[in-house]
Design a protein around this motif. Structure first.
Motif, mmCIF file in Angstrom:
data_model
loop_
_atom_site.group_PDB
_atom_site.id
_atom_site.type_symbol
_atom_site.label_atom_id
_atom_site.label_comp_id
_atom_site.label_asym_id
_atom_site.label_seq_id
_atom_site.Cartn_x
_atom_site.Cartn_y
_atom_site.Cartn_z
ATOM 1 N N ALA A 152 112.592 9.828 62.439
ATOM 2 C CA ALA A 152 111.157 9.511 62.401
ATOM 3 C C ALA A 152 110.353 10.551 63.183
ATOM 4 O O ALA A 152 109.290 10.997 62.728
ATOM 5 C CB ALA A 152 110.911 8.110 62.951
ATOM 6 N N LEU A 153 110.849 10.948 64.351
ATOM 7 C CA LEU A 153 110.149 11.953 65.153
ATOM 8 C C LEU A 153 110.103 13.305 64.441
ATOM 9 O O LEU A 153 109.078 13.997 64.486
ATOM 10 C CB LEU A 153 110.814 12.107 66.514
ATOM 11 C CG LEU A 153 110.632 10.951 67.493
ATOM 12 C CD1 LEU A 153 111.517 11.144 68.719
ATOM 13 C CD2 LEU A 153 109.177 10.797 67.892
ATOM 14 N N ALA A 154 111.191 13.689 63.779
ATOM 15 C CA ALA A 154 111.212 14.967 63.054
ATOM 16 C C ALA A 154 110.182 14.967 61.927
ATOM 17 O O ALA A 154 109.464 15.952 61.731
ATOM 18 C CB ALA A 154 112.610 15.246 62.508
ATOM 19 N N ALA A 155 110.102 13.865 61.182
ATOM 20 C CA ALA A 155 109.118 13.776 60.093
ATOM 21 C C ALA A 155 107.693 13.773 60.657
ATOM 22 O O ALA A 155 106.803 14.450 60.129
ATOM 23 C CB ALA A 155 109.372 12.526 59.254
ATOM 24 N N ALA A 156 107.476 13.031 61.741
ATOM 25 C CA ALA A 156 106.148 12.987 62.353
ATOM 26 C C ALA A 156 105.759 14.338 62.943
ATOM 27 O O ALA A 156 104.603 14.764 62.830
ATOM 28 C CB ALA A 156 106.103 11.899 63.425
ATOM 29 N N ALA A 157 106.722 15.029 63.552
ATOM 30 C CA ALA A 157 106.448 16.362 64.101
ATOM 31 C C ALA A 157 106.053 17.331 62.994
ATOM 32 O O ALA A 157 105.152 18.162 63.167
ATOM 33 C CB ALA A 157 107.669 16.885 64.855
ATOM 34 N N ARG A 158 106.694 17.238 61.846
ATOM 35 C CA ARG A 158 106.335 18.105 60.713
ATOM 36 C C ARG A 158 104.916 17.802 60.273
ATOM 37 O O ARG A 158 104.147 18.701 59.932
ATOM 38 C CB ARG A 158 107.325 17.904 59.555
ATOM 39 C CG ARG A 158 107.096 18.831 58.397
ATOM 40 C CD ARG A 158 107.114 20.290 58.771
ATOM 41 N NE ARG A 158 108.134 20.586 59.763
ATOM 42 C CZ ARG A 158 108.090 21.621 60.609
ATOM 43 N NH1 ARG A 158 107.100 22.483 60.579
ATOM 44 N NH2 ARG A 158 109.047 21.817 61.493
ATOM 45 N N ASN A 159 104.533 16.530 60.280
ATOM 46 C CA ASN A 159 103.162 16.172 59.930
ATOM 47 C C ASN A 159 102.171 16.763 60.921
ATOM 48 O O ASN A 159 101.118 17.263 60.518
ATOM 49 C CB ASN A 159 103.019 14.649 59.853
ATOM 50 C CG ASN A 159 103.370 14.115 58.502
ATOM 51 O OD1 ASN A 159 102.503 13.924 57.662
ATOM 52 N ND2 ASN A 159 104.663 13.905 58.250
ATOM 53 N N TYR A 160 102.503 16.713 62.195
ATOM 54 C CA TYR A 160 101.626 17.279 63.227
ATOM 55 C C TYR A 160 101.328 18.747 62.936
ATOM 56 O O TYR A 160 100.169 19.154 62.840
ATOM 57 C CB TYR A 160 102.279 17.112 64.602
ATOM 58 C CG TYR A 160 101.859 18.138 65.618
ATOM 59 C CD1 TYR A 160 100.603 18.076 66.224
ATOM 60 C CD2 TYR A 160 102.700 19.186 65.968
ATOM 61 C CE1 TYR A 160 100.215 19.030 67.155
ATOM 62 C CE2 TYR A 160 102.324 20.138 66.902
ATOM 63 C CZ TYR A 160 101.076 20.062 67.487
ATOM 64 O OH TYR A 160 100.697 21.010 68.398
ATOM 65 N N LEU A 161 102.367 19.547 62.792
ATOM 66 C CA LEU A 161 102.166 20.981 62.611
ATOM 67 C C LEU A 161 101.571 21.300 61.245
ATOM 68 O O LEU A 161 100.598 22.059 61.139
ATOM 69 C CB LEU A 161 103.489 21.734 62.793
ATOM 70 C CG LEU A 161 103.372 23.250 62.686
ATOM 71 C CD1 LEU A 161 102.431 23.814 63.745
ATOM 72 C CD2 LEU A 161 104.741 23.891 62.805
ATOM 73 N N SER A 162 102.110 20.705 60.203
ATOM 74 C CA SER A 162 101.653 21.007 58.843
ATOM 75 C C SER A 162 100.198 20.619 58.629
ATOM 76 O O SER A 162 99.433 21.362 58.022
ATOM 77 C CB SER A 162 102.527 20.281 57.818
ATOM 78 O OG SER A 162 103.849 20.739 57.880
ATOM 79 N N ARG A 163 99.832 19.467 59.122
ATOM 80 C CA ARG A 163 98.446 19.017 58.932
ATOM 81 C C ARG A 163 97.473 19.855 59.759
ATOM 82 O O ARG A 163 96.350 20.101 59.336
ATOM 83 C CB ARG A 163 98.327 17.532 59.213
ATOM 84 C CG ARG A 163 99.055 16.705 58.152
ATOM 85 C CD ARG A 163 98.928 15.215 58.370
ATOM 86 N NE ARG A 163 99.787 14.480 57.476
ATOM 87 C CZ ARG A 163 99.524 14.211 56.193
ATOM 88 N NH1 ARG A 163 98.390 14.628 55.662
ATOM 89 N NH2 ARG A 163 100.369 13.522 55.461
ATOM 90 N N ALA A 164 97.902 20.328 60.918
ATOM 91 C CA ALA A 164 97.048 21.233 61.707
ATOM 92 C C ALA A 164 96.831 22.539 60.952
ATOM 93 O O ALA A 164 95.694 23.035 60.879
ATOM 94 C CB ALA A 164 97.679 21.494 63.072
#
Length: 192
Positions: A152-164
């Motif tokens: 879950a953290l890996a998927a959320a971290a990808r969202n953080y960077l990608s969405r930025a």
């Protein structure tokens, strides 16, 4: 791009290290690296987070999570970069990666790999609708509590960077080492 990253000559500390890594690996500095160099402390924190996540799930699961989360966003930056990382780490060969990129559900993946990718994709597309049933699928696939949290953290971290990167309209660079066929598969809307 409206923000003004430091130039290669003006970068110092971690920002200079980021630039040197790109220059060493590919001969140029990626646009996404330049943007992250504006706040190198945030980049270091992101790298530390990934470093805390990856050991429990391993490189293969981390890259599958990243590809699925990036596809769900969609994030061309991360699909291309992590497509290449997947090849370099021998997680998948080019033909396997192409099939996963087109539709992981019909690729020759294990049930556990498919469960991981489905979970990560849902984090990117509809996290508010997730329930214990989503995590239970991971549990049923043999993942531990720590691994479920780290997926879950890996998927959320990808969202953080990608969405930025998307929010800042960062241009997508061509990623060396990917065939045109693989680039087309990674960026295709099929399988979303």
């Amino acid at each position: 791009m409206i923000v003004n990253p430091p130039s290669v000559d003006d970068a110092s500390g971690h920002a200079a290290d980021m630039y040197q890594e790109d220059l060493r690996d590919d001969g140029f500095v990626y646009a996404h690296t330049r943007v992250m160099a504006i706040n190198p402390e945030a980049h270091q924190a992101f790298e530390a987070l990934i470093g805390a996540i990856q050991p429990s799930i391993g490189v293969r699961t981390y890259e599958l999570v990243t590809l699925a989360a990036a596809r769900g966003i969609p994030s061309p930056h991360c699909l291309l970069a992590h497509g290449r990382k997947t090849l370099r780490a021998d997680v998948l060969d080019e033909d396997e990666l192409e099939q996963v990129a087109l539709d992981y559900r019909t690729a020759q993946l294990s049930d556990a790999d498919v469960a991981v990718m489905r979970f990560a994709e849902k984090v990117s597309t509809d996290a508010a609708a997730m329930t214990d049933a989503d995590s239970q699928e991971l549990r049923d696939s043999g993942f531990t509590d720590r691994q479920i949290v780290d997926i879950a953290l890996a998927a959320a971290a990808r969202n953080y960077l990608s969405r930025a990167l998307r929010a800042l309209a960062v241009p997508v660079d061509e990623v060396p080492g990917l065939s045109p066929r693989l680039v087309a598969a990674l960026l295709s809307p099929v399988g979303r």
